[in-house]
Design a protein around this motif. Sequence first.
Motif, mmCIF file in Angstrom:
data_model
loop_
_atom_site.group_PDB
_atom_site.id
_atom_site.type_symbol
_atom_site.label_atom_id
_atom_site.label_comp_id
_atom_site.label_asym_id
_atom_site.label_seq_id
_atom_site.Cartn_x
_atom_site.Cartn_y
_atom_site.Cartn_z
ATOM 1 N N UNK A 72 1.124 -1.375 -0.318
ATOM 2 C CA UNK A 72 -0.091 0.382 0.072
ATOM 3 C C UNK A 72 0.727 1.081 0.455
ATOM 4 N N UNK A 73 0.330 1.960 -0.203
ATOM 5 C CA UNK A 73 1.176 3.332 -0.423
ATOM 6 C C UNK A 73 0.079 4.624 0.512
ATOM 7 N N UNK A 74 -0.524 3.908 1.521
ATOM 8 C CA UNK A 74 -1.438 4.341 2.354
ATOM 9 C C UNK A 74 -0.358 4.985 3.937
ATOM 10 N N UNK A 75 -0.252 6.296 3.834
ATOM 11 C CA UNK A 75 0.459 7.355 4.604
ATOM 12 C C UNK A 75 0.521 6.702 6.467
ATOM 13 N N UNK A 76 -0.163 6.387 6.476
ATOM 14 C CA UNK A 76 -0.186 6.354 7.735
ATOM 15 C C UNK A 76 -0.148 4.716 8.242
ATOM 16 N N UNK A 77 0.354 3.749 7.031
ATOM 17 C CA UNK A 77 0.777 2.544 6.967
ATOM 18 C C UNK A 77 2.554 2.889 7.414
ATOM 19 N N UNK A 78 2.322 3.708 5.739
ATOM 20 C CA UNK A 78 4.268 3.851 5.451
ATOM 21 C C UNK A 78 4.788 4.719 6.621
ATOM 22 N N UNK A 79 3.947 5.515 7.278
ATOM 23 C CA UNK A 79 5.242 6.090 8.547
ATOM 24 C C UNK A 79 6.091 4.718 9.414
ATOM 25 N N UNK A 80 5.193 4.140 9.370
ATOM 26 C CA UNK A 80 5.222 3.027 10.607
ATOM 27 C C UNK A 80 6.804 1.993 9.918
ATOM 28 N N UNK A 81 6.221 1.965 8.209
ATOM 29 C CA UNK A 81 7.294 1.011 8.224
ATOM 30 C C UNK A 81 8.456 1.755 7.830
ATOM 31 N N UNK A 82 8.572 3.360 7.536
ATOM 32 C CA UNK A 82 9.408 4.119 7.319
ATOM 33 C C UNK A 82 10.407 4.344 8.612
ATOM 34 N N UNK A 83 9.637 4.601 9.408
ATOM 35 C CA UNK A 83 10.592 4.622 10.499
ATOM 36 C C UNK A 83 11.357 3.089 11.222
ATOM 37 N N UNK A 84 10.453 1.756 11.053
ATOM 38 C CA UNK A 84 11.332 0.470 11.318
ATOM 39 C C UNK A 84 12.444 0.659 10.107
ATOM 40 N N UNK A 85 12.208 1.080 8.838
ATOM 41 C CA UNK A 85 13.481 0.845 8.505
ATOM 42 C C UNK A 85 14.507 1.721 9.210
ATOM 43 N N UNK A 86 14.252 2.682 9.125
ATOM 44 C CA UNK A 86 15.377 4.413 9.297
ATOM 45 C C UNK A 86 15.915 3.029 10.679
#
Length: 168
Positions: A67-81
């Motif tokens: 998905x490209x939903x921002x509310x989900x991507x933020x969590x994945x981005x923080x995980x990657x960071x």
Amino acid sequence: MLKYIQNFIDEFEKIYNKKLQVVVIKEGGESYPDKCRLAVLENIVIKAMHKECEHLKCIKSFKKVKTRRREILMWIQVHCYLAVRLGFSKSYIGRSVGKDHATIIHRSNVVDNLLAIGEKDITKVYNLVIKQIKEYVGIISTNLKGEDDTKSVLSALRNKKESIITIG
């Protein structure tokens, strides 16, 4: 082979008075401690996400999220960071979330930049994950003199006190 390795570990620890961890992997395989620590980080982020967003409880792993939903991507981005900050390779992180290393670089840079300017949504997600890490790790103060402690909370997931020898 295992007996030989155990004898080596015992001898090393006796001579140098240091703890030694040896990881044996198959050729082309992944080492179990790294796999486990990255899975622990993912589980911590997912648990924080579930606490904050009840409607996202259907997400059990970031690898299957398409998905490209921002509310989900933020969590994945923080995980990657956080995974990058912990020292995992970008290609290894990418394999764990079903993306390539370039995507991980981009995600990590996005979080870094948004945290630097204080963007409220990503900062909130980051702080919730750090809070969840603190709950997972537990904070025990050994600082009886009240000195400043500048160690990162993430250092608890790093396990840098033990050396690792990988035999392929």
